[in-house]
Design an enzyme around this catalytic site. Structure first.
Site, mmCIF file in Angstrom:
data_model
loop_
_atom_site.group_PDB
_atom_site.id
_atom_site.type_symbol
_atom_site.label_atom_id
_atom_site.label_comp_id
_atom_site.label_asym_id
_atom_site.label_seq_id
_atom_site.Cartn_x
_atom_site.Cartn_y
_atom_site.Cartn_z
ATOM 1 N N HIS A 20 -50.671 29.113 -39.991
ATOM 2 C CA HIS A 20 -51.312 29.904 -41.046
ATOM 3 C C HIS A 20 -50.308 30.326 -42.093
ATOM 4 O O HIS A 20 -50.533 30.178 -43.295
ATOM 5 C CB HIS A 20 -51.991 31.142 -40.452
ATOM 6 C CG HIS A 20 -52.702 31.965 -41.473
ATOM 7 N ND1 HIS A 20 -52.050 32.888 -42.280
ATOM 8 C CD2 HIS A 20 -53.997 31.979 -41.860
ATOM 9 C CE1 HIS A 20 -52.927 33.448 -43.099
ATOM 10 N NE2 HIS A 20 -54.116 32.911 -42.872
ATOM 11 N N GLU A 56 -43.265 28.246 -46.684
ATOM 12 C CA GLU A 56 -42.976 26.838 -46.952
ATOM 13 C C GLU A 56 -42.478 26.181 -45.663
ATOM 14 O O GLU A 56 -41.864 26.852 -44.826
ATOM 15 C CB GLU A 56 -41.924 26.727 -48.059
ATOM 16 C CG GLU A 56 -42.441 27.214 -49.396
ATOM 17 C CD GLU A 56 -41.412 27.040 -50.509
ATOM 18 O OE1 GLU A 56 -40.217 26.753 -50.185
ATOM 19 O OE2 GLU A 56 -41.772 27.188 -51.671
ATOM 20 N N GLY A 81 -62.790 28.755 -37.390
ATOM 21 C CA GLY A 81 -63.086 29.614 -38.526
ATOM 22 C C GLY A 81 -62.967 28.840 -39.821
ATOM 23 O O GLY A 81 -62.924 27.606 -39.835
ATOM 24 N N HIS A 83 -60.534 28.402 -41.954
ATOM 25 C CA HIS A 83 -59.351 27.549 -42.135
ATOM 26 C C HIS A 83 -59.524 26.208 -41.428
ATOM 27 O O HIS A 83 -59.156 25.161 -41.972
ATOM 28 C CB HIS A 83 -58.104 28.254 -41.588
ATOM 29 C CG HIS A 83 -57.665 29.426 -42.401
ATOM 30 N ND1 HIS A 83 -57.595 29.403 -43.775
ATOM 31 C CD2 HIS A 83 -57.262 30.679 -42.026
ATOM 32 C CE1 HIS A 83 -57.171 30.578 -44.219
ATOM 33 N NE2 HIS A 83 -56.970 31.363 -43.178
#
Length: 244
Positions: A20, A56, A81, A83
């Site tokens: 995430h 990153e 979910g 994402h």
């Protein structure tokens, strides 16, 4: 006369861990440690990292670096979910790489084992009238709640005590509400199991409510690395998504 084919064999599809992202620096170090464990279990398998946000490399940049290389994206997320259903597939579809998207890590019995280990490390032992709150991030997607409920059932079966799911955001009950509900049932020793892949704001906030003890997040446990590879292998049987 037998002719030996000396042409190079294609390697396995790359494995891309999709995290995430977090402003907590411990999250990135934890994910990198998990990536090292995956590499140690499967030498020769190309393993990369991409984030949805905040850290990153971002997933689109990781996929751009792969070019047309085939890849399997394994979300380091614990349920279905937004994402998992939207963000990651859309990023994959926009990339030049030929990709498959694996299922999220949870729910799975390997996670129940890891949660149990983290609770033991925090000092948990079964006591009379004990219970556990399974603290998760939360989502408005009902499939995500169903996955967390299933994980709570798996952990309860392993521990032999009630396990009540609770959420840091977007869903109910909250951790304090779950604690109150368990106390109303006569549960005096309530531990908090941190159902997060890595440290971060939600994990820290949830742990602060623990009335007895709180476990560390799942982290770079060996079982987590094995589960990542399990999701990778299962995804190899699904169709490839190619860029439009």
């Amino acid at each position: 006369m037998t002719v030996t084919d000396l042409s190079p064999r294609p390697g396995p599809p790359a494995l891309v861990l999709v995290a995430h992202g977090s402003r907590d620096p411990r999250a990135l170090s934890t994910v990198r440690a998990l990536m090292d464990r995956v590499r140690a279990l499967r030498p020769g398998l190309p393993v990369h990292l991409g984030h949805i946000e905040l850290n990153e490399p971002l997933l689109p940049d990781t996929l751009a670096g792969l070019g047309e290389t085939e890849a399997v994206l394994v979300p380091l997320l614990l349920g279905r979910g937004h994402h998992v259903k939207r963000d990651i597939p859309e990023m994959a579809a926009a990339a030049g790489a030929r990709t498959r998207v694996a299922a999220p890590l949870g729910p799975h019995p390997l996670l129940a084992g890891t949660l149990h280990t983290r609770l033991l490390e925090a000092g948990w032992r079964p006591r009379p009238a004990s219970a556990v709150v399974l603290a998760a991030a939360g989502s408005r997607d009902p499939d995500s709640a169903a996955d967390t409920n299933r994980m709570a059932d798996l952990l309860a079966a392993r521990l032999g005590v009630p396990v009540l799911p609770a959420y840091a955001s977007a869903a109910a009950p909250t951790v304090p509400e779950a604690i109150t509900a368990l106390r109303a049932r006569g549960r005096r020793h309530i531990a908090l199991a941190s159902y997060f892949t890595a440290p971060g704001r939600f994990a820290t906030e949830c742990a602060a409510h623990a009335p007895w003890l709180a476990s560390a997040p799942l982290g770079a446990h060996d079982a987590m690395a094995r589960l990542v590879l399990h999701r990778y292998e299962r995804a190899l049987g699904t169709p490839v998504t190619a860029a439009a």
